[in-house]
Design a protein around this motif. Structure first.
Motif, PDB file in Angstrom:
ATOM      1  N   TYR A 244      42.284  43.214 -22.708  1.00  0.00           N
ATOM      2  CA  TYR A 244      42.535  43.894 -21.446  1.00  0.00           C
ATOM      3  C   TYR A 244      41.501  43.471 -20.410  1.00  0.00           C
ATOM      4  N   ARG A 245      41.912  43.565 -19.165  1.00  0.00           N
ATOM      5  CA  ARG A 245      41.052  43.149 -18.057  1.00  0.00           C
ATOM      6  C   ARG A 245      40.769  44.344 -17.153  1.00  0.00           C
ATOM      7  N   PHE A 246      39.540  44.460 -16.731  1.00  0.00           N
ATOM      8  CA  PHE A 246      39.140  45.529 -15.811  1.00  0.00           C
ATOM      9  C   PHE A 246      38.252  44.913 -14.733  1.00  0.00           C
ATOM     10  N   ASP A 247      38.556  45.235 -13.502  1.00  0.00           N
ATOM     11  CA  ASP A 247      37.819  44.646 -12.380  1.00  0.00           C
ATOM     12  C   ASP A 247      36.936  45.694 -11.731  1.00  0.00           C
ATOM     13  N   PHE A 248      35.661  45.405 -11.688  1.00  0.00           N
ATOM     14  CA  PHE A 248      34.680  46.326 -11.119  1.00  0.00           C
ATOM     15  C   PHE A 248      34.096  45.730  -9.841  1.00  0.00           C
ATOM     16  N   ALA A 372      49.333  54.249 -10.807  1.00  0.00           N
ATOM     17  CA  ALA A 372      49.224  53.814 -12.207  1.00  0.00           C
ATOM     18  C   ALA A 372      48.313  52.600 -12.321  1.00  0.00           C
ATOM     19  N   ALA A 373      48.453  51.642 -11.391  1.00  0.00           N
ATOM     20  CA  ALA A 373      47.622  50.437 -11.456  1.00  0.00           C
ATOM     21  C   ALA A 373      46.157  50.771 -11.186  1.00  0.00           C
ATOM     22  N   GLY A 374      45.919  51.683 -10.257  1.00  0.00           N
ATOM     23  CA  GLY A 374      44.545  52.065  -9.961  1.00  0.00           C
ATOM     24  C   GLY A 374      43.866  52.696 -11.149  1.00  0.00           C
ATOM     25  N   ASP A 375      44.612  53.453 -11.919  1.00  0.00           N
ATOM     26  CA  ASP A 375      44.040  54.097 -13.105  1.00  0.00           C
ATOM     27  C   ASP A 375      43.509  53.084 -14.103  1.00  0.00           C
ATOM     28  N   THR A 376      44.209  51.957 -14.235  1.00  0.00           N
ATOM     29  CA  THR A 376      43.828  51.003 -15.264  1.00  0.00           C
ATOM     30  C   THR A 376      42.840  49.960 -14.763  1.00  0.00           C
ATOM     31  N   GLY A 377      42.561  49.940 -13.478  1.00  0.00           N
ATOM     32  CA  GLY A 377      41.488  49.097 -12.972  1.00  0.00           C
ATOM     33  C   GLY A 377      41.728  47.617 -13.077  1.00  0.00           C
ATOM     34  N   ASN A 378      42.961  47.194 -13.116  1.00  0.00           N
ATOM     35  CA  ASN A 378      43.274  45.774 -13.191  1.00  0.00           C
ATOM     36  C   ASN A 378      43.588  45.296 -11.774  1.00  0.00           C
ATOM     37  N   ALA A 379      42.702  44.441 -11.240  1.00  0.00           N
ATOM     38  CA  ALA A 379      42.835  44.024  -9.849  1.00  0.00           C
ATOM     39  C   ALA A 379      44.167  43.323  -9.606  1.00  0.00           C
ATOM     40  N   GLU A 380      44.632  42.593 -10.594  1.00  0.00           N
ATOM     41  CA  GLU A 380      45.888  41.862 -10.413  1.00  0.00           C
ATOM     42  C   GLU A 380      47.047  42.847 -10.253  1.00  0.00           C
ATOM     43  N   GLU A 381      47.091  43.855 -11.107  1.00  0.00           N
ATOM     44  CA  GLU A 381      48.165  44.844 -11.012  1.00  0.00           C
ATOM     45  C   GLU A 381      48.045  45.658  -9.724  1.00  0.00           C
TER      46      GLU A 381
END
Lengths: 405, 355
Positions: A244-248, A372-381
């Motif tokens: 999984y990917r997470f963007d900070f 939903a995308a903001g919750d998972t923190g994936n910049a692409e989504e």
């Protein structure tokens, strides 16, 4: 992020610990019922062993029996006693935490904490109810995301220059035990670029995340990063799970909140005992919960359109800042504006109306996508959802602007 | 869903398997309730298919039926998969649009994520009975041969050519289909083909039947011609839902024909990028099947230079659909048409009289 309104987005709350050793091996109905715990009707992450009031909202706690089961990640109707595959779609079931209640046929509101006999003499019907997530608040002043597996949660921090730290939690925002962290394969990428020729991302600078000395987090010594610092974490929680990917994005060094109380590690006892006995601490920071706006929305079409543009700009600013966890607030405000605009389509010419109606629905739909995308923190989504959202807002604005109010 | 959970629940309980999750302790944040807000939307927009015995495997007519599917409903709505209406916008009015309104979408999403409160429990009104023939009594009905789906099969596609004498060779204004087994028939593609030259280039699509769709008749003054060597070909797609996955099933649908008194014959105009040599009246359009999966646009540049988008939609595999314009619109000779689909779009048109 304690947004009550979006809590239930996370219906598929999985339980890695159960998967790692606490899952029951028998499908038989338990002869001994799980103990009765006390939870808050509004904050399901609050679980106490004794009656009392919620430390967050002071509401009286209500009794609940918590247990572990296995659920299809897509078909919430499929909840089984054991690991396996979904009988509807074949996907692997994920471990979840459920509450046990009993009801009677034909009595929608009948809820009992014990099995027994209904008024018509038939046995009460057992039900397993998924426990929604409740606490998405950062506990160390960092950025908090939920993993796409909807069970893991994580928080990235930059506590000091050249140190990145990743805190990992379960679906009740409880710190994962050291053994769970050891099994993870994670890295933080501080420099990367997209190669258009191969359509792949090349990681120019990445650091392996390793357990900290106290075993409570993963961390890596990274190179000096200019603020604001954007970095990406890629993590595989177990060898056989997806990465999984997470963007900070850190605009400044993160600060441990004053008086922070660390959430107790999840006990490694039996799942029933663990679910009932664990008592998550009060979150240090609580974001404002979303409620249906009490302030009246603007009344005229022009004012509503202006408000919609303002919300769009707020979403854009949060996306650009990398503050994904807060996107849902203006996104939901935008969809409320879209709903309020809907009656105004009657004033539009047929041509514009045919554009406006689908655009209105698309604003609502993409606002939920952003949430939903903001919750998972994936910049692409987040980026995909934001593109669709702005496109819908633009189409809406053009359609409404073509006809004078 | 119903056949698994409701009748069998007590037995399953005794067997030690609990299947029916109801959100007993989920925080209620939704101001909308099933009884007051959700049920009318589901009844109006979804009950054609999501009803007991309908083509969708899960009826959504009561709170008990709907609550367990809350997360699936959320996923389908947010992804835009349901309702299966794929037109996003268009400069022309499309009747029978099935997309949810902004308010309907918001109510459903708020309810499924906000604790699914049931509201005042009251008996749900019965789902509206399907109208047998929405276009009225057909001029001719043709029973199709029985088609079976064996127990070990999930899906069957049957191509049925109707005998020439049966179709009467009279021009048509509409066709419709009545499924014999509603839970089995997923789509029907109804074309007029030349019996001597069976090729997709010569076929004219006269009907695309989908569960829940309203049939649309040609406007007055237009007709589908049925030349002497033509036959009607029905491509019937049968697919079991998971409720019936190990059952042998059969279907015997009925085709209905509505004859046109008179009218200009509808022509098939395949468009990729081209300039019209003659003016046309556009009645409807549909993408060629290969176009499914991508967003399709059709733009027109009129001879005076004015450009406008006629339609934008995202065809979905398995949900081939014909988009009918109401009212039809005219494009003059010299109009430049540009379709984004690589294999083009097919327009059903009637040539305009030369001026």
């Amino acid at each position: 992020m304690a947004k009550l309104f979006a809590l239930a987005l996370v219906l598929a709350g999985a339980s890695l610990l159960a998967a790692q050793g606490n899952a029951r091996s028998s499908a038989a109905l338990p002869t001994a019922l799980p103990p009765v715990s006390q939870t808050c009707p509004m904050h399901p992450d609050i679980v106490e062993s004794k009656p009392g009031t919620c430390p967050l909202c002071k509401m009286n706690l209500v009794p609940v029996r918590l247990d572990a089961s296995w659920m299809c990640p897509v078909h919430a109707v499929v909840i089984e006693q054991q690991a396996g595959t979904c009988r509807l779609c074949g996907r692997a079931l994920v471990p979840v935490t459920v509450s046990l209640t009993w009801t009677c046929r034909g009595e929608v509101n009948a809820e009992f904490l014990e099995p027994g006999v209904c008024r018509d003499g038939s046995p009460r019907i057992g039900k397993r109810t998924l426990r929604p997530h409740g606490n998405h608040n950062p506990q160390h002043g960092g950025q908090f995301f939920m993993a796409p597996d909807t069970w893991h949660h994580l928080e990235g921090t930059l506590p000091r220059d050249r140190l990145f730290r990743l805190h990992l939690y379960d679906d009740y925002a409880r710190v994962l035990p050291p053994a769970a962290l050891t099994a993870m394969n994670a890295r933080v990428i501080t420099r990367q670029r997209f190669d258009a020729a191969t359509r792949t991302t090349i990681e120019d600078e990445a650091f392996t995340l390793k357990p900290s000395k106290d075993g409570r987090s993963l961390e890596a010594a990274i190179s000096r990063a200019a603020l604001p610092a954007a970095m990406t974490v890629k993590v595989r929680f177990k060898p056989d799970t997806p990465e999984y990917r997470f963007d900070f994005t850190f605009r400044e060094l993160t600060k441990e909140p004053a008086g922070a109380t660390l959430v107790a590690s999840r006990p490694t006892a039996k799942p029933r005992a663990a679910a009932a006995a664990a008592t998550p601490a009060t979150p240090v920071e609580t974001a404002p919960a979303y409620t249906v706006p009490t302030e009246p929305l603007p009344g005229t079409m022009a004012e509503l359109l202006a408000d919609l543009g303002k919300r769009r700009d707020e979403v854009r600013a949060l996306v650009q800042k990398g503050d994904f966890g807060a996107i849902w607030v203006p996104a939901f405000q935008a969809k409320d504006v879209a709903v309020a605009l809907e009656p105004h389509v009657d004033h539009l010419a047929p041509q514009e109306r045919s554009h406006a109606e689908p655009a209105l629905a698309d604003v609502v739909r993409t606002a939920w996508q952003l949430d939903a995308a903001g919750d998972t923190g994936n910049a692409e989504e987040v980026g995909k959802a934001f593109t669709l959202f702005t496109d819908a807002v633009s189409r809406l604005t053009v359609a409404f602007s073509a006809t004078p109010p | 869903m119903r056949s698994v959970t409701a009748p069998a629940c007590i037995g399953l309980l005794l067997a030690g398997v609990w299947l029916l999750p109801i959100e007993a302790h989920k925080p209620i944040t939704s101001p909308y309730t099933f009884a007051e807000d959700v049920a009318p939307i589901l009844r109006e927009r979804c009950a054609t298919c999501h009803v007991a015995g309908g083509p969708a495997p899960m009826p959504l007519t009561t709170a008990e039926e709907t609550v367990p599917w809350g997360e699936s409903i959320r996923l389908e709505l947010v992804a835009g998969h349901m309702p299966p209406w794929s037109a996003m916008s268009g400069g022309k009015r499309l009747p029978h649009a099935e997309g949810l309104t902004a308010r309907e979408l918001n109510v459903l999403l708020t309810w499924v994520t906000g604790g699914t409160p049931p509201g005042d429990a009251k008996p749900a009104p019965p789902a509206p009975a399907p109208v047998e023939w929405p276009l009225g009594t057909p001029d001719l009905t043709l029973p199709l041969p029985e088609v079976s789906v064996a127990a070990d099969k999930g899906e069957v596609t049957e191509v049925i050519g109707l005998p020439l004498e049966a179709v009467a060779h009279r021009p048509l204004r509409a066709v419709d289909l009545r499924p014999g087994t509603r839970s089995l028939v997923r789509s029907a593609r109804i074309t007029v083909q030349s019996a001597s030259r069976p090729s997709s280039d010569t076929e004219t699509l006269i009907g695309l039947w989908l569960p829940g769709d309203q049939p649309v008749a040609l406007p007055r003054g237009a007709a589908f011609a049925m030349p002497a060597d033509a036959q009607i070909v029905v491509t019937l797609r049968l697919k079991k839902t998971w409720e019936h996955e190990r059952e042998a099933m059969t279907d015997r649908s009925t085709l209905a024909l509505y004859f046109a008194g008179s009218g200009a014959p509808v022509q098939r105009l395949a468009v990729t990028g081209q300039t019209l040599s003659e003016g046309v009246r556009v009645l409807s359009l549909y993408p060629v099947p290969a176009a499914t999966g991508a967003t399709v646009t059709l733009d027109a540049t009129l001879p005076n230079g004015a450009a406008r988008r006629l339609i934008e939609f995202a065809p979905r595999p398995g949900w081939d659909r014909r988009y009918t314009f109401d009212p039809p619109f005219e494009l003059p000779a010299g109009t430049r048409l540009q379709a984004s689909a690589p294999d083009g779009i097919v327009l059903n048109v009637v040539p305009l009289p030369a001026r």
